[in-house]
Design a protein around this motif. Structure first.
Motif, PDB file in Angstrom:
ATOM      1  N   ALA A  80       0.817  -1.217   0.000  1.00  0.00           N
ATOM      2  CA  ALA A  80       0.000   0.000   0.000  1.00  0.00           C
ATOM      3  C   ALA A  80       0.851   1.268   0.000  1.00  0.00           C
ATOM      4  O   ALA A  80       0.317   2.368  -0.058  1.00  0.00           O
ATOM      5  CB  ALA A  80      -0.926   0.004   1.217  1.00  0.00           C
ATOM      6  N   TRP A  81       2.160   1.090   0.075  1.00  0.00           N
ATOM      7  CA  TRP A  81       3.051   2.250   0.068  1.00  0.00           C
ATOM      8  C   TRP A  81       3.101   2.856  -1.323  1.00  0.00           C
ATOM      9  O   TRP A  81       2.852   2.179  -2.328  1.00  0.00           O
ATOM     10  CB  TRP A  81       4.457   1.831   0.469  1.00  0.00           C
ATOM     11  N   PRO A  82       3.457   4.121  -1.419  1.00  0.00           N
ATOM     12  CA  PRO A  82       3.601   4.731  -2.743  1.00  0.00           C
ATOM     13  C   PRO A  82       4.716   4.039  -3.526  1.00  0.00           C
ATOM     14  O   PRO A  82       5.696   3.563  -2.943  1.00  0.00           O
ATOM     15  CB  PRO A  82       3.958   6.185  -2.426  1.00  0.00           C
ATOM     16  N   ALA A  83       4.557   3.986  -4.830  1.00  0.00           N
ATOM     17  CA  ALA A  83       5.559   3.345  -5.684  1.00  0.00           C
ATOM     18  C   ALA A  83       6.861   4.139  -5.706  1.00  0.00           C
ATOM     19  O   ALA A  83       7.946   3.567  -5.788  1.00  0.00           O
ATOM     20  CB  ALA A  83       5.011   3.192  -7.099  1.00  0.00           C
ATOM     21  N   ASP A  84       6.752   5.454  -5.605  1.00  0.00           N
ATOM     22  CA  ASP A  84       7.934   6.320  -5.685  1.00  0.00           C
ATOM     23  C   ASP A  84       8.375   6.730  -4.283  1.00  0.00           C
ATOM     24  O   ASP A  84       7.718   7.541  -3.626  1.00  0.00           O
ATOM     25  CB  ASP A  84       7.603   7.555  -6.514  1.00  0.00           C
ATOM     26  N   ILE A  85       9.468   6.133  -3.835  1.00  0.00           N
ATOM     27  CA  ILE A  85      10.053   6.550  -2.559  1.00  0.00           C
ATOM     28  C   ILE A  85      11.491   7.043  -2.809  1.00  0.00           C
ATOM     29  O   ILE A  85      12.394   6.792  -2.025  1.00  0.00           O
ATOM     30  CB  ILE A  85       9.992   5.446  -1.486  1.00  0.00           C
ATOM     31  N   SER A  86      11.633   7.751  -3.900  1.00  0.00           N
ATOM     32  CA  SER A  86      12.935   8.286  -4.316  1.00  0.00           C
ATOM     33  C   SER A  86      13.337   9.470  -3.431  1.00  0.00           C
ATOM     34  O   SER A  86      12.545   9.961  -2.613  1.00  0.00           O
ATOM     35  CB  SER A  86      12.854   8.758  -5.766  1.00  0.00           C
ATOM     36  N   LEU A  87      14.536   9.938  -3.643  1.00  0.00           N
ATOM     37  CA  LEU A  87      15.032  11.108  -2.929  1.00  0.00           C
ATOM     38  C   LEU A  87      14.143  12.326  -3.187  1.00  0.00           C
ATOM     39  O   LEU A  87      13.764  13.042  -2.255  1.00  0.00           O
ATOM     40  CB  LEU A  87      16.477  11.406  -3.343  1.00  0.00           C
ATOM     41  N   LEU A  88      13.791  12.546  -4.448  1.00  0.00           N
ATOM     42  CA  LEU A  88      12.922  13.676  -4.779  1.00  0.00           C
ATOM     43  C   LEU A  88      11.576  13.547  -4.071  1.00  0.00           C
ATOM     44  O   LEU A  88      11.070  14.516  -3.499  1.00  0.00           O
ATOM     45  CB  LEU A  88      12.720  13.773  -6.296  1.00  0.00           C
ATOM     46  N   ALA A  89      10.998  12.358  -4.079  1.00  0.00           N
ATOM     47  CA  ALA A  89       9.718  12.143  -3.407  1.00  0.00           C
ATOM     48  C   ALA A  89       9.842  12.389  -1.908  1.00  0.00           C
ATOM     49  O   ALA A  89       8.939  12.961  -1.286  1.00  0.00           O
ATOM     50  CB  ALA A  89       9.200  10.734  -3.682  1.00  0.00           C
ATOM     51  N   PHE A  90      10.956  11.968  -1.312  1.00  0.00           N
ATOM     52  CA  PHE A  90      11.160  12.207   0.120  1.00  0.00           C
ATOM     53  C   PHE A  90      11.027  13.685   0.439  1.00  0.00           C
ATOM     54  O   PHE A  90      10.316  14.074   1.362  1.00  0.00           O
ATOM     55  CB  PHE A  90      12.528  11.675   0.577  1.00  0.00           C
ATOM     56  N   TRP A  91      11.718  14.518  -0.334  1.00  0.00           N
ATOM     57  CA  TRP A  91      11.687  15.959  -0.054  1.00  0.00           C
ATOM     58  C   TRP A  91      10.336  16.582  -0.400  1.00  0.00           C
ATOM     59  O   TRP A  91       9.998  17.660   0.100  1.00  0.00           O
ATOM     60  CB  TRP A  91      12.835  16.660  -0.769  1.00  0.00           C
ATOM     61  N   GLN A  92       9.535  15.918  -1.242  1.00  0.00           N
ATOM     62  CA  GLN A  92       8.175  16.392  -1.513  1.00  0.00           C
ATOM     63  C   GLN A  92       7.217  15.992  -0.392  1.00  0.00           C
ATOM     64  O   GLN A  92       6.225  16.667  -0.149  1.00  0.00           O
ATOM     65  CB  GLN A  92       7.680  15.828  -2.848  1.00  0.00           C
ATOM     66  N   TRP A  93       7.511  14.898   0.274  1.00  0.00           N
ATOM     67  CA  TRP A  93       6.626  14.365   1.315  1.00  0.00           C
ATOM     68  C   TRP A  93       7.001  14.808   2.723  1.00  0.00           C
ATOM     69  O   TRP A  93       6.192  14.679   3.647  1.00  0.00           O
ATOM     70  CB  TRP A  93       6.631  12.840   1.259  1.00  0.00           C
ATOM     71  N   PHE A  94       8.240  15.304   2.903  1.00  0.00           N
ATOM     72  CA  PHE A  94       8.698  15.642   4.247  1.00  0.00           C
ATOM     73  C   PHE A  94       9.482  16.945   4.263  1.00  0.00           C
ATOM     74  O   PHE A  94      10.229  17.239   3.335  1.00  0.00           O
ATOM     75  CB  PHE A  94       9.618  14.532   4.811  1.00  0.00           C
ATOM     76  N   ASP A  95       9.291  17.701   5.345  1.00  0.00           N
ATOM     77  CA  ASP A  95      10.173  18.811   5.676  1.00  0.00           C
ATOM     78  C   ASP A  95      11.154  18.272   6.708  1.00  0.00           C
ATOM     79  O   ASP A  95      10.806  17.385   7.504  1.00  0.00           O
ATOM     80  CB  ASP A  95       9.395  19.969   6.309  1.00  0.00           C
ATOM     81  N   VAL A  96      12.354  18.797   6.707  1.00  0.00           N
ATOM     82  CA  VAL A  96      13.339  18.407   7.701  1.00  0.00           C
ATOM     83  C   VAL A  96      13.885  19.672   8.347  1.00  0.00           C
ATOM     84  O   VAL A  96      14.378  20.561   7.655  1.00  0.00           O
ATOM     85  CB  VAL A  96      14.488  17.578   7.090  1.00  0.00           C
TER      86      VAL A  96
END
Length: 118
Positions: A80-96
């Motif tokens: 059920a996880w998103p197919a794209d867990i790339s570096l770019l997707a990480f920064w779109q999904w999370f603030d750090v």
């Protein structure tokens, strides 16, 4: 209090994470808001860095692992996880957020318990 030779990264979900969470959790998460989701987030100790760009590069190296960890903490079914867990997707999904001053207010040893590798 003691200064600790580490910095801290706070991993904060963004709107795409909340949207995904609502799709996999259905009615259970309908009332969850982004503010409430971001109120108690993952905090990670990092090495000390001289420049903020070094901290970002450190997170970049482990972005997929962090992404997996954040997804698994809410929903363990990887299908059920998103197919794209790339570096770019990480920064779109999370603030750090990065913080360079870390203090330990407890006069006791820190217990280190390894996390499971994802």
């Amino acid at each position: 209090m003691y200064f600790v030779d580490r910095s801290v990264a706070i991993i904060k979900p963004r709107a795409p994470f909340l949207a995904w969470l609502r799709t996999v959790s259905g009615e259970d998460m309908i009332d969850l808001t982004l503010d409430s989701l971001r109120a108690d987030c993952t905090a990670m100790l990092l090495p000390e860095f001289d420049e903020p760009e070094q901290a970002v590069a450190y997170i970049d190296e482990m972005a997929e692992q962090l992404f997996r960890m954040e997804l698994a903490s809410w929903h363990e079914d990887e299908s059920a996880w998103p197919a794209d867990i790339s570096l770019l997707a990480f920064w779109q999904w999370f603030d750090v957020e990065f913080h360079s001053m870390v203090l330990d207010s407890v006069d006791a040893d820190i217990l280190n318990t390894p996390t499971t590798e994802l």
